[in-house]
Design an enzyme around this catalytic site. Structure first.
Site, PDB file in Angstrom:
ATOM      1  CE  LYS A 485     105.970  77.116  36.149  1.00 23.73           C
ATOM      2  NZ  LYS A 485     105.993  77.916  34.930  1.00 23.73           N
ATOM      3  NE  ARG A 585     110.392  83.747  31.878  1.00 17.20           N
ATOM      4  CZ  ARG A 585     109.288  83.176  32.369  1.00 17.20           C
ATOM      5  NH1 ARG A 585     108.785  83.557  33.529  1.00 17.20           N
ATOM      6  NH2 ARG A 585     108.663  82.239  31.693  1.00 17.20           N
ATOM      7  CE1 TYR A 713     109.885  86.742  69.453  1.00 19.68           C
ATOM      8  CE2 TYR A 713     108.657  85.819  67.613  1.00 19.68           C
ATOM      9  CZ  TYR A 713     109.605  85.692  68.616  1.00 19.68           C
ATOM     10  OH  TYR A 713     110.264  84.497  68.778  1.00 19.68           O
ATOM     11  CG  MET A 762     110.325  80.193  61.786  1.00 22.33           C
ATOM     12  SD  MET A 762     111.931  79.605  62.332  1.00 22.33           S
ATOM     13  CE  MET A 762     112.901  81.090  62.286  1.00 22.33           C
TER      14      MET A 762
HETATM   15  C1  PLP Z   1     104.803  78.144  34.355  1.00 28.38           C
HETATM   16  C2  PLP Z   1     104.688  78.232  32.912  1.00 28.38           C
HETATM   17  C3  PLP Z   1     103.452  77.984  32.281  1.00 28.38           C
HETATM   18  C4  PLP Z   1     102.166  77.776  33.014  1.00 28.38           C
HETATM   19  O1  PLP Z   1     101.648  79.037  33.385  1.00 28.38           O
HETATM   20  P1  PLP Z   1     100.270  79.164  34.171  1.00 28.38           P
HETATM   21  O2  PLP Z   1     100.033  80.623  34.230  1.00 28.38           O
HETATM   22  O3  PLP Z   1     100.483  78.590  35.503  1.00 28.38           O
HETATM   23  O4  PLP Z   1      99.277  78.433  33.380  1.00 28.38           O
HETATM   24  C5  PLP Z   1     103.440  77.960  30.899  1.00 28.38           C
HETATM   25  N1  PLP Z   1     104.558  78.189  30.174  1.00 28.38           N
HETATM   26  C6  PLP Z   1     105.740  78.467  30.752  1.00 28.38           C
HETATM   27  C7  PLP Z   1     106.919  78.723  29.891  1.00 28.38           C
HETATM   28  C8  PLP Z   1     105.847  78.508  32.141  1.00 28.38           C
HETATM   29  O5  PLP Z   1     107.020  78.790  32.707  1.00 28.38           O
END
Ligand code: PLP
Length: 818
Positions: A485, A585, A713, A762
């Site tokens: 992701k 969550r 700045y 920036m």
């Molecule tokens: C991102 C995520 C992981 C991986 O977590 P890490 O701490 O990066 O290993 C595992 N499970 C879920 C549901 C996640 O969202």
């Protein structure tokens, strides 16, 4: 080993994915901690391989039955495939009677080897280890390339455990040894530094000559103590500083633009000039000079060749190019082995369908151009290349041997650069593969996308190392989902996913449907779980076969009515059920279970491929009780659901930190995230991971300011004494957090740690480089191996995740392999 291997077999194959000439290959099925070659016998048979070496312990009834009908194949069952491979090669090695140089030592093996190949090439036909092929498998594969035309062989050998060198000696049978050096550390796998030396010396038990540096006292001692008794006629050629008592005394004198190396020994005094200045290069080069002098090469010739020596880049880089192309930059050497490896890397790139190669003359000894380019042509054909651009007089003269749908030839690099219509290169992966004299770096420069100065370099080998580390922890029974992701934690999802697919992970995980679509569009066929899919994205899920996470009654009902409307249950992507066991969550809670069970039972169209939950504090000991409780709740809930479904599904709860801290909770699968990218979230096993990403930028300008002046700045950077201030080409838009300004952040420039001064802008950041050795245009490290991202994160009270995923789009990602 006395088995009658096919004498026509020209290729030894140990990796089922790197197959080039199946009918002429023997496949050695090797069972490692993480991979098992026996699992791929069928695929290989399908591709045309007809000779196999398998291990007794893995030769199960089912394998035996599965292969029973292969009447046209030979299968050798041996105690150890690696040993069989080594013995086969060692038999072949005996047929050759040429000088064979064996190189061992902690550092510099590959450089010394590559340089010797460059330096000795005129007048010799050389066979050498490709890249750093120096392992128990790499050495036999390298030595196998020996043929009767060769006049000199140069191989390297590396070991990670005691006794390994004993096996490599008979495979290589070196006649001349070079012991490069010994590092200060004593590694895992050895009791002591001394033991490491004596183990390495076993490569030299039968050499006639051994070259080594006498300044390494331990090496010198162990040679006398251990090596001489077993190799009484050994001639040593030692070199070292003036007071080392070495046969050849060496001094280095650094001048403005070069270094003068002076050698004084029995055969005279010599001075050589070189452009290299760093200690390691000078040591490597001195080994080469001592070798060449002993080989009888005139000092004048040595000097001429040294000046042509180029730094060795072992990196194979994947870069973004013009017109949506990707470029694999391998512009440093070109022999048949290297070509075949680079082609394998090319065929792993799923980002673009079309594959192009820009190829120089191939440097290969011992074959007529006709034979050689016949082989090259066959290789290109096997790898289904779409376009060949040949550069060089030899390859041009053999143009008629090639049969690629688009092919063109140029006599040299200059005419290619002048005449080639570059707009015809688009939407493809281009392998740029050239021998040094062709200066293909000019071609790479022409077709790569220009960066604005800041790059994130991703070390693909480190990524694979980290993957394998977690794999070896979880063992073979537990599957692995890798979370890619957020653009693979900022590292580039298409490239990372292609590598993971090649290394056969089981699942990928993304946050949004669009991320999954991008993976599919770049050729990823692995199953993909999407954690946060919403109603408007269901069409994409369906079209691209992406598997949603269902986490609430509303979401499940939406999805269900969507797929029922489609009325094509067989083609519906399967789903993943998320249980909330404490994160609060997303996820079903305990009082949803009855409803969930009735839905699942009434709607067999909902195929569940996994049930999972997520720990809230896997990385911290204080939450152990809570984690345990979550786990127990999860197992109970998942058990109920599974029972209701009537079939078993994958169950998983661990992220990277959990894999390290809760080996008992692995279940059927784990979800690896940050650990793959080199950050061990618990800190306990950081030593075992390799750093993957390095964020680098350059110095745009240096100013010399006096007390009282201000920087940036709001005048927040106050100069209190005469200072040198460098402006860097990185700002908060690139992901360099504004919180890092005013001395909080520190960067590394040429080995000196320098604090920021003033506010981060920036696009730019100013740092105080007073006292550091730095010039405009120099490279600056923001984080990387030398400057851990964990430190950077800590200084602004955040976590590496946020830094990695915050790196801006305009920062170019460069992928490389060592
Ligand atoms: C991102 C995520 C992981 C991986 O977590 P890490 O701490 O990066 O290993 C595992 N499970 C879920 C549901 C996640 O969202």
């Amino acid at each position: 080993m006395d088995v009658g291997f096919n004498p026509q077999a020209a290729y030894l194959l140990t990796d089922s994915r790197q197959i080039s000439f199946p009918e002429q290959s023997i496949f050695f099925a090797i069972k490692g901690d993480r991979h098992d070659g026996h699992l791929f016998l069928h695929d290989l048979y399908q591709s045309g391989v007809r000779e196999f070496v398998v291990e007794e312990a893995s030769w199960s009834d089912s394998l035996r039955q599965g292969t029973a009908g292969w009447s046209d194949a030979k299968i050798w069952v041996v105690p150890s495939s690696i040993k069989a491979l080594q013995e086969l090669v060692s038999e072949r090695r005996k047929q050759f009677n040429i000088p064979v140089v064996g190189i061992a030592g902690s550092n510099g093996k590959t450089i010394v080897k590559e340089w010797l190949v460059q330096l000795m090439a005129p007048g010799q036909r050389i066979v050498a280890s490709p890249k750093s092929y120096n392992s128990q498998i790499g050495v036999p594969l390298s030595v196998w390339n020996l043929n009767k035309e060769h006049t000199l062989a140069i191989f390297e050998a590396g070991i990670s455990q005691a006794h390994e060198m004993e096996y490599l000696q008979p495979v290589m049978q070196p006649t001349i040894g070079i012991f490069t050096n010994i590092g200060p550390a004593h590694d895992n796998g050895f009791r002591s530094r001394k033991q490491k030396i004596t183990e390495k010396l076993r490569l030299f038990t039968k050499v006639k000559k051994l070259i080594y540096r006498k300044d390494y006292k331990d090496i010198d001692e162990e040679i006398d103590l251990i090596l001489r008794p077993v190799n009484p006629f050994l001639q040593t050629i030692s070199w070292g500083s003036s007071n080392s008592g070495a046969d050849i005394r060496v001094t280095y004198q650094s001048k403005k633009d070069n270094t003068v190396i002076s050698l004084i020994g029995k055969s005279g005094a010599f001075n050589f000039e070189t452009g290299f200045r760093d200690q390691a290069s000078l040591e490597n080069l001195t080994h080469c000079i001592v070798f060449m002098l002993d080989f009888g090469i005139a000092s004048k010739v040595i000097q001429d060749r040294i000046l042509l020596l180029k730094p060795v880049s072992m990196r194979l880089e994947l870069k973004e190019g013009i017109n949506h192309c990707y470029i694999i930059d391998d512009a440093y050497n070109n022999d048949l082995n290297g070509l075949s490896m680079a082609l394998n890397f090319l065929s792993q790139q799923e980002q673009r369908q079309k594959k192009t190669i820009i190829l120089s003359d191939v440097l290969q000894s011992g074959q007529t151009p006709n034979e050689l380019y016949g082989m090259v042509s066959k290789l290109l054909k096997e790898k289904a290349l779409n376009r060949l651009i040949g550069v060089g007089p030899q390859i041009s003269s053999q143009a008629n041997l090639f049969d690629i749908s688009e092919q063109e030839f140029f006599l040299d690099t200059e005419s290619f650069l002048k005449e080639f219509p570059f707009n015809t290169l688009s939407d493809c992966v281009i392998l740029v593969k050239g021998a040094r004299p062709f200066s293909f770096e000019k071609i790479v420069h022409r077709i790569q996308q220009k960066a604005h100065g800041t790059v994130l370099e991703i070390n693909l080998d480190a990524l694979v190392h980290n993957l394998n580390y977690y794999r070896s922890k979880i063992g073979r029974k537990t599957k692995i989902m890798v979370m890619v992701k957020a653009f693979a934690y900022g590292s580039g999802s298409a490239e990372v996913a292609a590598l993971l697919q090649y290394h056969r992970v089981d699942y990928l995980g993304v946050a949004y449907a669009d991320e999954g679509v991008a993976l599919r569009q770049s050729g990823i066929t692995l199953p993909v779980m999407v954690m946060n899919a919403t109603l408007p994205a269901f069409d994409l899920l369906w079209e691209y076969k992406l598997e949603p996470e269902l986490y609430s009654r509303r979401m499940l009902s939406d999805w269900l009515s969507y797929i029922l409307k489609k009325n094509d249950a067989a083609n519906a992507p399967s789903v993943h059920l998320k249980l909330d066991t404490g994160m609060h969550r997303l996820g079903f809670e305990e009082d949803d279970y009855d409803w969930l069970i009735s839905q699942l039972q009434q709607n067999p169209a909902l195929r569940v491929s996994s049930i999972f939950s997520h720990l809230v504090g896997a990385d911290e000991g204080i939450h152990n009780e809570f984690s345990k409780n979550q786990y127990q709740q999860f197992v109970k809930g998942a058990g109920l659901l599974e029972k209701a479904l009537g079939y078993s599904t994958l169950k998983h709860i661990l992220n990277s930190a959990g894999i390290v801290r809760f080996p008992d909770y692995r279940l059927d699968m784990v979800r690896l995230g940050i650990g793959l990218y080199g950050v061990e979230a618990t800190g306990q096993e950081q030593y075992a991971l390799q750093s993957v990403g390095s964020l680098k930028t350059i110095v745009s300008q240096i100013k010399y300011l006096s007390s009282g002046e201000t920087v940036g700045y709001s005048r927040s950077g106050q100069i209190t004494h005469d200072s040198a201030i460098a402006t860097l080409a990185i700002g908060y838009a690139d992901g360099y957090d504004r919180g890092l300004g005013n001395g909080i952040g520190k960067i590394l420039v040429n080995g000196t740690l320098c604090p920021t001064i003033g506010n981060v802008c920036m696009d730019m950041t100013m740092v105080d480089v007073t006292g550091a050795k730095v010039e405009e245009g120099d490279e600056v490290i923001i984080f990387g191996k030398e400057l851990p991202i964990t430190e950077l994160a800590k200084s602004i009270h955040t976590i590496p995740y946020e830094i990695l995923t915050g790196i801006g789009d305009r920062v170019k990602r460069i992928f490389y392999k060592e």
